[in-house]
Scaffold this active site. Structure first.
Site, PDB file in Angstrom:
ATOM      1  CD1 TRP A 127       0.690   0.474   2.746  1.00 59.63           C
ATOM      2  CD2 TRP A 127      -0.947   1.140   3.949  1.00 59.63           C
ATOM      3  NE1 TRP A 127       1.355   0.389   4.293  1.00 59.63           N
ATOM      4  CE2 TRP A 127       0.322   1.371   5.073  1.00 59.63           C
ATOM      5  CE3 TRP A 127      -2.033   2.108   3.589  1.00 59.63           C
ATOM      6  CZ2 TRP A 127      -0.128   2.202   5.685  1.00 59.63           C
ATOM      7  CZ3 TRP A 127      -1.970   3.030   4.690  1.00 59.63           C
ATOM      8  CH2 TRP A 127      -1.608   2.787   5.362  1.00 59.63           C
ATOM      9  CG  ASP A 128       4.857   0.885   1.007  1.00 55.72           C
ATOM     10  OD1 ASP A 128       3.909   0.518   1.794  1.00 55.72           O
ATOM     11  OD2 ASP A 128       5.620   0.905   1.702  1.00 55.72           O
ATOM     12  CD  GLU A 133       2.876  -4.165   9.205  1.00 51.62           C
ATOM     13  OE1 GLU A 133       3.592  -4.486   9.219  1.00 51.62           O
ATOM     14  OE2 GLU A 133       2.554  -4.908   7.734  1.00 51.62           O
ATOM     15  CE  LYS A 140       5.486  -2.005  11.456  1.00 56.29           C
ATOM     16  NZ  LYS A 140       5.595  -3.027  10.790  1.00 56.29           N
ATOM     17  CD  GLN A 141       1.894   0.816   9.933  1.00 55.68           C
ATOM     18  OE1 GLN A 141       2.422   0.367  10.735  1.00 55.68           O
ATOM     19  NE2 GLN A 141       2.362   1.266   8.187  1.00 55.68           N
TER      20      GLN A 141
END
Ligand code: BGC
Length: 907
Positions: free
Chosen positions: A468-469, A607, A728-729
């Protein structure tokens, strides 16, 4: 300009500066060098001692004299480029006293600022992961191939990794590990064709060995695309030489790269042998933790040499992509054909150029390399070797230099983001732009079947897969190189069949794109992941990040919306959207208790959360980001079905298996999706999130220092991050990064939820307190969100860290395995759309700048719906030009621009 002067002795630094008093009293202080500490720690001591000094330029009083840079000094029995070190630390130009004497301070500073903002330089010899990381940063390439910035003299070992990758060329191997067959698909490291080295008087081949290298300077010139490595050598035999290698990936003839190799004997006459090779004895060995898998992907079929040329043909072991690599040696100042000897073995084609040499003279050999494959969609009628031969015949070092220079002139004219007041940001924004093209340029030609991998064409982490980056890079490509953006969508479109199969295999309808995609579009995410802390394989459920299909859909929409080229939507895009919507419709279940729709068994971007603790089901319910984006997509598609021509809708519906019942469900489902919003207005990351306990980050920081990968730490303690409120993000708030805030709010309120005043500020703080930024994709999102919330300082801190991600390898070793393209693309987007405030998501372009304090001016151009817009933003004014008449909203005012007439608006 207020200068300070630094005089460097072997064991101390003497600093001369002006006091802040009215008389500007001159003062001097000496900082002792502590040999027990690293150079970095010593420089940090210096920074602390200099806190409060006022200066905007540093003059190095006593630099050594070198041809490649003027700020090298001797410190603690070593040489360092104190210019680079101090500039990175203080973000001010660092000039050399002799240059100031010659050119005057103003000119020396101007030259330095210009130089620093156009070059990525490394001084000194590095080894291990550090050198691997620099090679990744110094990668040249053109979207067709990526060529790591290794020394041309290097072969793959623990310190050097001369990788060569061609976009879209993958191979699957199966390795039996503990009785289990593990399949991995890797972006293939092709034969090393950059190899060049030399020997003196038929003696040993020069190898990269610290004892032989007196000095080395590597400089990537972003304006020309040339990577130059300059070495001064003192061989054990007493021979001294200067060697320069200049490497260019041809940005126009993208099958080619060229190297100019210049060797100057300093203290001897005699003979030199220049060795060149195309070496097929390569494996994928860039990532240590993959080494237990079968990493042999290349089979060499044939090798050959003749007077000046060498060839190697081969294929990938299982995907059976055939390739040919050829090279031609020449010299700008002599005829080489009689001086070259060729030998070829089963795995390599080698050549030696024998030259009689005299001290003080420079001997130049050019190596032109061409790479073609039968996967690149070109000239199927021609044999690969003929294609290579044609490339070699037509090309030369000069030709590649000129073509690449033209290409970059155009790049910087069109895409350069210029920032004044901040040399480091300026440099790194250009570095990031550069790597976006290394990773993607040739995709724009339209016939490559590839997309941009999460780690570019720069290394082997994540095996070169597409994630998805893409979505983080997408705005840059759409606004500057729509053809690249289109190719990325076509890569997905060609894998729609695979995505349909994947959905089917999961018991769903429509199309489910894989979390990790490579050659065929089947799922390439691993089911186990190595935890370096425990050396154990932990289960990896990351494939449950079904939101990747939402990014693909978002890209289709953004392309259509921002370019105004509706052809893609009509022919392919709607098919993708309908197929993805069908998948989400099939995954949504009506909950008879709540009367709402649930989406179960998925993961959000965070994640660390793969499932509910102690659950065997896998995945989570009602991930907020996923549900909000599903609602957005349903709204977009409902609208498209009404507005697109009937024939388009009919054709796409037939292909996607779309029914009129599905159309009817869209509004009903999107307005009844389940979110978990608590009384404070915090949007729960997923259902049940609020029941999890928090973790004491301070405790973990004290105990472990860096806690970015708290998941690994927790697992090494026998715990699981699933059980805690730790991310994580960016996840719950991700939708606010990709969509406008009012859009997200309207989607949420349409679901029947109310958001209290200040909810956004509270959410932001809440999730920042629970996020470790274990992905480079985290800080940049929070930088954007903080700016939107008016937390300018916090935004800036996060932005800077995101900008430094690869330059400082902030994850401690991951840049070695490839750059992080997503964050690189995202920093460019945040610079223009958040700090520059140019928002293209609505029907009209809206401009609301707010520059970081450090930026005095920000200039850039973008193209929106066929109109090229140029922005020159300073603290209180925006100057705007457009190449066609257009209307924009600037700082709340409607502005009508006349074609090519600049308007200035105060804000
Ligand atoms: C991140 C993902 C990202 C992937 C590839 C992971 O560490 O968590 O969001 O897609 O890296 O860059």
């Amino acid at each position: 300009m207020v200068p300070i002067a630094v005089k460097v002795d072997d064991d101390s630094l003497e600093i001369n500066y002006q006091d802040d008093d009215a008389q500007h009293t001159r003062r001097r202080t000496t900082i002792k060098y502590n040999p027990e500490q690293t150079i970095g720690a010593n420089l940090e001591n210096m920074r602390v001692r200099m806190a409060g000094f006022r200066f905007d330029v540093v003059i190095v009083d006593n630099p050594l004299s070198y041809p490649f840079t003027d700020t090298v000094v001797g410190l603690n029995h070593r040489r360092i480029d104190i210019g680079l070190a101090l500039m990175n630390m203080f973000n001010v130009p660092v000039v050399a006293r002799p240059t100031v004497r010659q050119r005057g301070l103003a000119a020396a500073v101007a030259d330095k600022v210009a130089y620093a903002s156009w070059h990525l330089d490394y001084y000194g010899e590095y080894s291990g992961k550090r050198n691997y990381g620099q090679e990744a940063m110094l990668t040249v390439g053109n979207g067709y191939f990526g060529l790591r910035g290794a020394y041309v003299e290097a072969v793959a070992d623990a310190d050097n990794y001369p990788g060569l990758y061609v976009a879209g060329v993958y191979n699957q191997n199966t390795t039996n590990i503990n009785g289990r067959n593990v399949v991995n698909e890797d972006l293939v490291n092709l034969p090393n064709a950059q190899y060049l080295s030399f020997g003196v008087d038929h003696g040993n081949l020069f190898k990269i060995r610290p004892s032989d290298i007196r000095d080395v300077y590597r400089s990537l010139d972003l304006r020309t695309g040339q990577l130059r490595t300059s070495m001064l050598l003192n061989l054990a035999t007493g021979h001294q030489l200067a060697v320069t290698a200049t490497k260019i990936a041809d940005m126009h003839h993208y099958h080619r790269f060229a190297i100019r190799y210049e060797v100057t004997p300093i203290n001897f006459d005699g003979s030199l042998q220049i060795h060149s090779a195309i070496d097929g004895q390569v494996t994928n060995g860039n990532v240590d933790r993959y080494n237990q898998f079968d990493q042999r992907h290349v089979v060499v079929d044939a090798t050959e040499t003749d007077a000046t040329d060498a060839w190697l043909t081969g294929h990938t072991r299982h995907s059976n992509v055939h390739f040919a690599i050829g090279s031609r040696l020449s010299s700008p100042d002599r005829v080489l054909s009689n001086a070259v000897n060729g030998t070829h073995t089963t795995n390599a084609a080698r050549q030696t150029v024998n030259l009689a040499v005299r001290a003080g003279h420079t001997y130049t050999v050019d190596k032109l390399v061409a790479v073609v494959t039968d996967h690149d969609g070109e000239r199927a009628d021609m044999a690969l070797t003929d294609r290579v031969r044609a490339e070699l015949q037509q090309g030369s070092f000069e030709d590649s230099t000129a073509a690449t220079q033209n290409y970059f002139d155009d790049v910087w004219r069109r895409t350069d983001i210029t920032v004044t007041g901040d040399i480091t940001s300026q440099k790194l924004l250009r570095v990031n732009t550069f790597h976006m093209l290394v990773a993607g340029a040739a995709l724009g030609a339209g016939h490559l079947d590839a997309s941009t991998g999460a780690r570019g064409l720069h290394g082997e982490a994540y095996r070169g897969h597409v994630f998805w980056d893409e979505m983080f890079c997408f705005p840059f490509y759409v606004e500057h190189y729509p053809a690249i953006a289109k190719a990325m969508i076509m890569y997905r479109y060609r894998r729609l069949g695979a995505a349909r199969k994947y959905a089917q295999s999961a018991g769903q309808s429509g199309a489910m794109f894989p979390w990790q995609s490579a050659m065929y579009g089947d799922e390439q995410a691993q089911s186990v992941h190595l935890n370096p802390l425990t050396n154990q394989w932990d289960p990896d459920n990351s494939r449950r990040q079904r939101h990747v299909s939402l990014s693909v859909a978002y890209e289709v929409w953004l392309y259509d919306h921002a370019t105004g080229d509706h052809d893609l939507m009509n022919r392919y895009g709607l098919d993708i959207l309908l197929s993805v919507v069908r998948f989400w419709l099939s995954l949504t279940t009506k909950n008879s208790t709540t009367g709402r729709y649930d989406i179960n068994g998925v993961m959000g971007p965070d994640e660390f959360h793969e499932e509910y603790p102690n659950s065997k089901r896998g995945g989570l319910s009602n991930n907020a980001y996923t549900n909000i984006m599903v609602a957005w997509l349903f709204k977009v598609v409902a609208n498209l079905l009404q507005t697109l021509p009937d024939s388009t809708v009919k054709a796409a519906s037939a292909r996607a298996g779309w029914s009129s019942e599905a159309t009817q469900q869209l509004d009903q489902v999107r307005t009844h999706l389940q979110l978990d919003i608590n009384d404070d207005g915090i949007i729960g990351q997923f259902q049940g999130y609020f029941d999890l306990p928090r973790l004491d980050f301070d405790h973990y920081r004290q105990r472990y220092g860096d806690i970015a990968r708290l998941d690994r730490i927790l697992k090494s303690e026998g715990k699981t991050p699933d059980a805690y409120q730790v991310a994580k993000q960016a996840d719950a708030l991700m939708a606010y990064y990709v969509l406008n805030r009012d859009e997200v709010e309207s989607l949420i309120t349409a679901m029947g939820y109310r958001l209290p005043a200040h909810y956004f500020t509270h959410n932001l703080q809440y999730y920042l307190d629970r996020t470790t930024h274990g992905s480079t994709l985290s800080r940049i999102v929070y930088a954007a969100l903080n700016q939107q919330d008016g937390n300018y300082d916090q935004s800036w801190q996060l932005f800077r860290e995101a900008l430094f991600s690869d330059y400082y390898d902030i994850q401690g070793g991951t840049t070695a395995e490839g750059i992080h393209l997503g964050v690189m693309g995202a920093t460019l987007h945040v610079a223009t759309s958040i700090y520059g405030g140019v928002n293209v998501l609505g029907d009209q372009v809206v401009v609301n700048p707010h520059l970081p304090r450090q930026w005095h001016r920000l200039n850039f151009s973008i193209k929106v719906r066929g109109v090229q817009l140029r922005f020159m933003i300073s603290r209180h004014t925006v100057r705007l030009t457009a190449d066609h008449a257009t209307r924009l909203m600037v700082a709340g005012q409607q502005i009508q621009l006349v074609a090519n007439q600049q308007q200035e608006i105060r804000y």
